[in-house]
Design an enzyme around this catalytic site. Sequence first.
Site, PDB file in Angstrom:
ATOM      1  CD  GLU A  46      -2.712  -1.038   2.557  1.00 25.11           C
ATOM      2  OE1 GLU A  46      -2.728  -0.015   3.413  1.00 25.11           O
ATOM      3  OE2 GLU A  46      -3.400  -2.058   2.767  1.00 25.11           O
ATOM      4  CG  ASP A  57      -3.462   8.390   8.479  1.00 26.28           C
ATOM      5  OD1 ASP A  57      -3.834   6.888   8.267  1.00 26.28           O
ATOM      6  OD2 ASP A  57      -3.574   8.954   7.400  1.00 26.28           O
TER       7      ASP A  57
END
Length: 254
Positions: A46, A57
């Site tokens: 990814e 995040d």
Amino acid sequence: MSNRITSKLKEDKKLLSIYFTAGYPSLKDTVQIIQDLEKNGADMIEIGLPFSDPLADGPTIQESSTAALKNGMTTEILFNQIKDIRKSVSIPLIIMGYFNPVLQYGVEAFCKKCQEIGIDGLILPDLPLDVYQEDYEATFKKYGLINVFLITPQTSDERINQIDSASDGFIYMVSSASVTGSKSGFGQEQENYFERISAMNLKNPQIVGFGIKDEETFQQATKTAKGAIIGSAFIKHLTANGANSVAEFVKTIR
């Protein structure tokens, strides 16, 4: 739809997917990191497209994103860096990021570029399922891109079934409700969640992300799931040891 992701998911093994932020530790590390990950046994990669407001995040990925932007990383630069990546790399490559940069680039232009380069899928956590289906699904499919949706322990069974029927690759199974890259090991609550999803017999395999950081958590996560994604732990390793240290990290997992 057959693409590198669906072929990889059919392999008879647990898959190790690794996330890193494009343009980190330094702007020019992107291609080498991708090549080294494949060489050392990663099954999927990814590629994080850094964004200035990365809400979902954890701190580790946020910091790498901020650093990559300071290094000068942009969507255009990423596309330029990886335009010949398929000459040297054959495993599935997925771009993960926020929808805003894709929108700014132009959704169709972005998807077309992904197809030209050989990107197999996108993970855009802030693109809602209904908006995707209504406005963008046709474009993604036109360019052969698999869109990967996330589920969490809070996602209802009804929603999970909707996501399953809208998916044609794998489901990204967030291991916990907290942000990425904190807790150690998986507790009973998470084990129960893994088993609950497994018992739903979804048509798409699941790959677990958030909280996978070593061989033990990789084994735990893949007991019921098809694979696991490592992000924060890998970025911490790059921060401490630099871009030439990919091999030693992957060896600690499998």
